[in-house]
Design a protein around this motif. Structure first.
Motif, PDB file in Angstrom:
ATOM      1  N   VAL A   1       9.567   0.033   6.295  1.00 14.90           N
ATOM      2  CA  VAL A   1      11.021   0.366   7.148  1.00 14.90           C
ATOM      3  C   VAL A   1      10.138   1.450   7.915  1.00 14.90           C
ATOM      4  N   ASN A   2       9.096   1.855   7.758  1.00 11.14           N
ATOM      5  CA  ASN A   2       8.681   2.475   9.022  1.00 11.14           C
ATOM      6  C   ASN A   2       7.759   2.292   9.149  1.00 11.14           C
ATOM      7  N   VAL A   3       6.806   1.174   9.213  1.00  9.60           N
ATOM      8  CA  VAL A   3       5.798   0.674  10.403  1.00  9.60           C
ATOM      9  C   VAL A   3       6.666  -0.700  10.348  1.00  9.60           C
TER      10      VAL A   3
ATOM     11  N   THR B   1      10.006   3.814  -4.125  1.00  7.90           N
ATOM     12  CA  THR B   1      11.091   4.011  -3.066  1.00  7.90           C
ATOM     13  C   THR B   1      10.486   3.581  -1.723  1.00  7.90           C
ATOM     14  N   ASP B   2       8.949   4.681  -2.051  1.00  6.04           N
ATOM     15  CA  ASP B   2       7.958   4.627  -1.106  1.00  6.04           C
ATOM     16  C   ASP B   2       7.423   3.331  -0.358  1.00  6.04           C
ATOM     17  N   MET B   3       6.938   2.304  -1.145  1.00  6.96           N
ATOM     18  CA  MET B   3       6.803   0.893  -0.840  1.00  6.96           C
ATOM     19  C   MET B   3       8.217   0.421   0.577  1.00  6.96           C
TER      20      MET B   3
ATOM     21  N   THR C   1       1.000  -0.874  -0.044  1.00  5.65           N
ATOM     22  CA  THR C   1      -0.041   0.085   0.204  1.00  5.65           C
ATOM     23  C   THR C   1       0.869   0.840   0.008  1.00  5.65           C
ATOM     24  N   ALA C   2       2.198   1.048   0.450  1.00  7.18           N
ATOM     25  CA  ALA C   2       3.157   2.650   0.478  1.00  7.18           C
ATOM     26  C   ALA C   2       2.598   3.081   1.759  1.00  7.18           C
ATOM     27  N   SER C   3       1.568   2.887   2.117  1.00  7.35           N
ATOM     28  CA  SER C   3       1.260   4.135   3.208  1.00  7.35           C
ATOM     29  C   SER C   3       1.028   3.520   4.866  1.00  7.35           C
ATOM     30  N   SER C   4       1.255   4.256   6.051  1.00  5.11           N
ATOM     31  CA  SER C   4       1.591   3.460   7.146  1.00  5.11           C
ATOM     32  C   SER C   4       0.536   3.769   8.006  1.00  5.11           C
ATOM     33  N   SER C   5      -0.634   4.917   7.585  1.00  9.51           N
ATOM     34  CA  SER C   5      -1.763   4.925   8.412  1.00  9.51           C
ATOM     35  C   SER C   5      -2.813   4.112   7.147  1.00  9.51           C
TER      36      SER C   5
ATOM     37  N   THR D   1       6.581  15.293  10.106  1.00 13.30           N
ATOM     38  CA  THR D   1       5.889  15.933  10.192  1.00 13.30           C
ATOM     39  C   THR D   1       5.048  15.167   8.406  1.00 13.30           C
ATOM     40  N   CYS D   2       5.651  13.594   8.010  1.00 12.08           N
ATOM     41  CA  CYS D   2       4.708  14.270   6.839  1.00 12.08           C
ATOM     42  C   CYS D   2       3.574  12.968   7.388  1.00 12.08           C
ATOM     43  N   ALA D   3       2.184  12.623   6.096  1.00 17.08           N
ATOM     44  CA  ALA D   3       1.733  11.898   6.877  1.00 17.08           C
ATOM     45  C   ALA D   3       1.959  10.509   6.360  1.00 17.08           C
ATOM     46  N   GLY D   4       1.316   9.943   6.563  1.00 16.23           N
ATOM     47  CA  GLY D   4       1.947   8.454   6.293  1.00 16.23           C
ATOM     48  C   GLY D   4       1.140   7.720   4.983  1.00 16.23           C
ATOM     49  N   ILE D   5       1.017   8.800   3.798  1.00 14.15           N
ATOM     50  CA  ILE D   5       0.319   8.604   2.784  1.00 14.15           C
ATOM     51  C   ILE D   5       1.510   8.139   2.249  1.00 14.15           C
ATOM     52  N   PRO D   6       0.476   7.560   0.165  1.00 19.05           N
ATOM     53  CA  PRO D   6       1.681   7.312  -0.362  1.00 19.05           C
ATOM     54  C   PRO D   6       2.754   8.660  -1.276  1.00 19.05           C
ATOM     55  N   GLY D   7       3.663   9.003  -1.196  1.00 19.71           N
ATOM     56  CA  GLY D   7       4.246  10.395  -1.648  1.00 19.71           C
ATOM     57  C   GLY D   7       4.376  11.004  -0.563  1.00 19.71           C
ATOM     58  N   ALA D   8       3.710  10.560   0.868  1.00 16.34           N
ATOM     59  CA  ALA D   8       4.100  12.128   1.723  1.00 16.34           C
ATOM     60  C   ALA D   8       5.569  12.686   2.028  1.00 16.34           C
TER      61      ALA D   8
ATOM     62  N   ASN E   1       6.612   8.776  12.968  1.00  9.97           N
ATOM     63  CA  ASN E   1       7.724   7.820  13.564  1.00  9.97           C
ATOM     64  C   ASN E   1       8.417   7.097  11.746  1.00  9.97           C
ATOM     65  N   MET E   2       8.827   8.532  10.810  1.00  5.50           N
ATOM     66  CA  MET E   2       9.220   7.530   9.691  1.00  5.50           C
ATOM     67  C   MET E   2      10.326   7.539   9.525  1.00  5.50           C
ATOM     68  N   ASP E   3      10.929   6.794  10.147  1.00  9.60           N
ATOM     69  CA  ASP E   3      12.788   6.480   9.790  1.00  9.60           C
ATOM     70  C   ASP E   3      12.882   6.382   9.044  1.00  9.60           C
ATOM     71  N   GLY E   4      12.092   5.474   7.584  1.00 16.13           N
ATOM     72  CA  GLY E   4      12.888   4.644   6.343  1.00 16.13           C
ATOM     73  C   GLY E   4      12.525   6.226   5.064  1.00 16.13           C
ATOM     74  N   THR E   5      11.694   6.712   5.656  1.00 12.90           N
ATOM     75  CA  THR E   5      11.313   8.175   5.123  1.00 12.90           C
ATOM     76  C   THR E   5      12.152   9.169   5.558  1.00 12.90           C
ATOM     77  N   ALA E   6      12.899   9.388   6.061  1.00 10.00           N
ATOM     78  CA  ALA E   6      13.840  10.146   6.904  1.00 10.00           C
ATOM     79  C   ALA E   6      14.705   9.752   6.326  1.00 10.00           C
TER      80      ALA E   6
HETATM   81  N1  ASP Z   1       4.381   6.090   2.330  1.00  8.01           N
HETATM   82  C1  ASP Z   1       5.208   6.956   3.333  1.00  8.01           C
HETATM   83  C2  ASP Z   1       4.273   5.793   4.738  1.00  8.01           C
HETATM   84  O1  ASP Z   1       3.295   5.870   4.793  1.00  8.01           O
HETATM   85  C3  ASP Z   1       5.763   8.254   4.039  1.00  8.01           C
HETATM   86  C4  ASP Z   1       6.385   8.488   3.101  1.00  8.01           C
HETATM   87  O2  ASP Z   1       5.985   9.117   1.632  1.00  8.01           O
HETATM   88  O3  ASP Z   1       7.073   8.404   2.789  1.00  8.01           O
HETATM   89  O4  ASP Z   1       4.747   6.100   5.735  1.00  8.01           O
END
Ligand code: ASP
Length: 440
Positions: A406-408, A399-401, A283-287, A359-366, A318-323
């Motif tokens: 990692v984030n989850v 990369t989002d997937m 889903t590429a979405s933590s939320s 600060t980014c939301a847990g959604i694809p591409g944020a 918590n978005m360590d993969g994103t960071a």
């Molecule tokens: N898709 C990521 C997530 O939901 C957030 C991001 O775009 O890095 O965890």
């Protein structure tokens, strides 16, 4: 046995339990590759439809789940001191893990230098159709950091709920729940109400998970068909840095962290949450994965008190993969455009990545959008900014997937560590995969 072998075995056990989701991912990759080389509009539309049905169904339960989980999580802790202890530990643990991710990403990008000599390649491959959107996004992100923090305080919580703005929703729920735990027994009706909401949303999650395999299949196929496998050869160094970084987080940082601060076996933990890891990838979405992440943790030994508090916050903050991705992406562009990377600039990038990712939301591409926050202060020309950013868009989904997986995983790792520290974990269950309840 070597740790990475044990981790592979753990994931293997999890995959065996839920082979259909794994097959969904593999099948999705194969069909996606075929569709990339032989485009078929009808098949693509059907896949997009199935994927969207799945995503919308899980998104449907996220807000009631987050609100009810936080309210019952906090009121069940009750005692202010204990809450403060949980909260500060959570911030500390999430902070440690994200700082390590940023450090690893920076070191890898500086050693492997993925961006050196890539300027022409970026110019040729930056998707022209997204450049206008990109320029507008850069503009929007120019607001200063204080304004971003200001936006976390909801001036109308119902508006935040209606538009699904997660951070303000969480801020309101935290304050509301702490207030509820201060008003004594009059809070019973409302707490019982949210207990019912939570139970019902978890039940709906169980039902939705029947769609997990086709949903993940369709999402993976749609994603892969948009980029194909050539992407791996063309920008191999950039993806290689990310892949190594994510693997280090999963196979070195989390195991060492758990070993240092708890008695949790990373092998058992990964095997308990494999379903959530696979759905995060699809889903590429933590939320969107959150309902399943909570279900895996609660049904396999981590107490409701901890998971209902730590996981919803983790899925948003918590978005360590994103960071990790953000530092690598910014250093990649800096190398490509010849921006001198002195220590001061590197530290600035690292700190901004920690802020931007949380600060980014847990959604694809944020996570990609919030990179603009870091790029704006890099001294790139407006044209380089737009081209560089548009290029990152073209390789975004894969990369989002990976980073969402990692984030989850890190949300779960921190929840398990805190549960261990607070005696809120049932080891007889966690360490006995044979007793795990089926989820998907
Ligand atoms: N898709 C990521 C997530 O939901 C957030 C991001 O775009 O890095 O965890």
């Amino acid at each position: 046995m070597k740790l990475h072998m044990q981790i592979l075995i753990a994931l293997g056990l999890g995959i065996k339990r839920n082979g259909h989701i794994f097959l969904g991912i593999i099948g999705g990759i194969i069909v996606g590759i075929l569709l990339h080389s032989h485009p078929n509009i009808l098949a693509s539309n059907i896949l997009t439809f199935i994927g969207q049905v799945f995503i919308r169904l899980i998104q449907m339960v996220v807000i009631p789940l987050v609100v009810s989980a936080i309210i019952i999580g906090i009121t069940s802790v009750g005692d202010n001191k204990q809450l403060g202890k949980f909260g500060s530990k959570m911030v500390l643990y999430y902070g440690i893990i994200t700082t390590l991710a940023v450090t690893i990403g920076t070191i890898l990008a500086l050693i492997i230098k993925p961006g050196v000599g890539a300027a022409n390649y970026i110019a040729e491959n930056a998707a022209s159709e997204v450049q206008a959107t990109v320029a507008a996004t850069m503009q929007q992100q120019q607001g200063n950091i204080l304004n971003i923090f200001l936006g976390f305080i909801p001036n109308n919580p119902f508006h935040s709920l209606a538009v699904g703005d997660m951070v303000p929703i969480i801020v309101f729920c935290l304050i509301f729940a702490i207030a509820l735990s201060k008003v004594g027994d009059v809070n019973r009706p409302i707490v019982s109400f949210f207990e019912s909401v939570f139970a019902a949303t978890m039940k709906i999650t169980d039902w939705i998970m029947f769609m997990a395999a086709p949903g993940v299949f369709a999402l993976t196929a749609s994603a892969v068909s948009s980029f194909g496998i050539e992407i791996f050869s063309s920008i191999s160094k950039y993806l290689l840095v990310l892949l190594i970084g994510f693997l280090i987080q999963l196979c070195v940082v989390y195991p060492l962290f758990l070993k240092k601060v708890s008695k949790v076996s990373v092998v058992m933990l990964y095997s308990a949450v494999t379903e959530a890891m696979m759905v995060a990838f699809g889903t590429a979405s933590s939320s969107a994965t959150l309902p399943l992440t909570i279900a895996c943790c609660e049904k396999r030994g981590i107490s409701h008190k901890i998971s209902s508090f730590v996981l919803p916050l983790g899925a948003t903050l918590n978005m360590d993969g994103t960071a990790l991705l953000q530092v690598v992406a910014v250093i990649f562009l800096a190398q490509a455009y010849g921006v001198p990377l002195d220590l001061f600039l590197i530290i600035q990038i690292a700190i901004l990545a920690i802020i931007a990712s949380s600060t980014c939301a847990g959604i694809p591409g944020a996570g990609l959008i919030t990179i603009a926050l870091i790029l704006n202060g890099m001294g790139l020309s407006p044209e380089q900014l737009v081209t560089g950013f548009a290029f990152l868009f073209t390789i975004e989904r894969i990369t989002d997937m990976m980073r969402t997986l990692v984030n989850v995983t890190s949300d779960v790792v921190v929840a398990a560590a805190i549960a261990d520290n607070e005696n809120e974990i049932n080891y007889d269950l966690l360490n006995n995969p044979a007793a795990y309840e089926e989820i998907a």
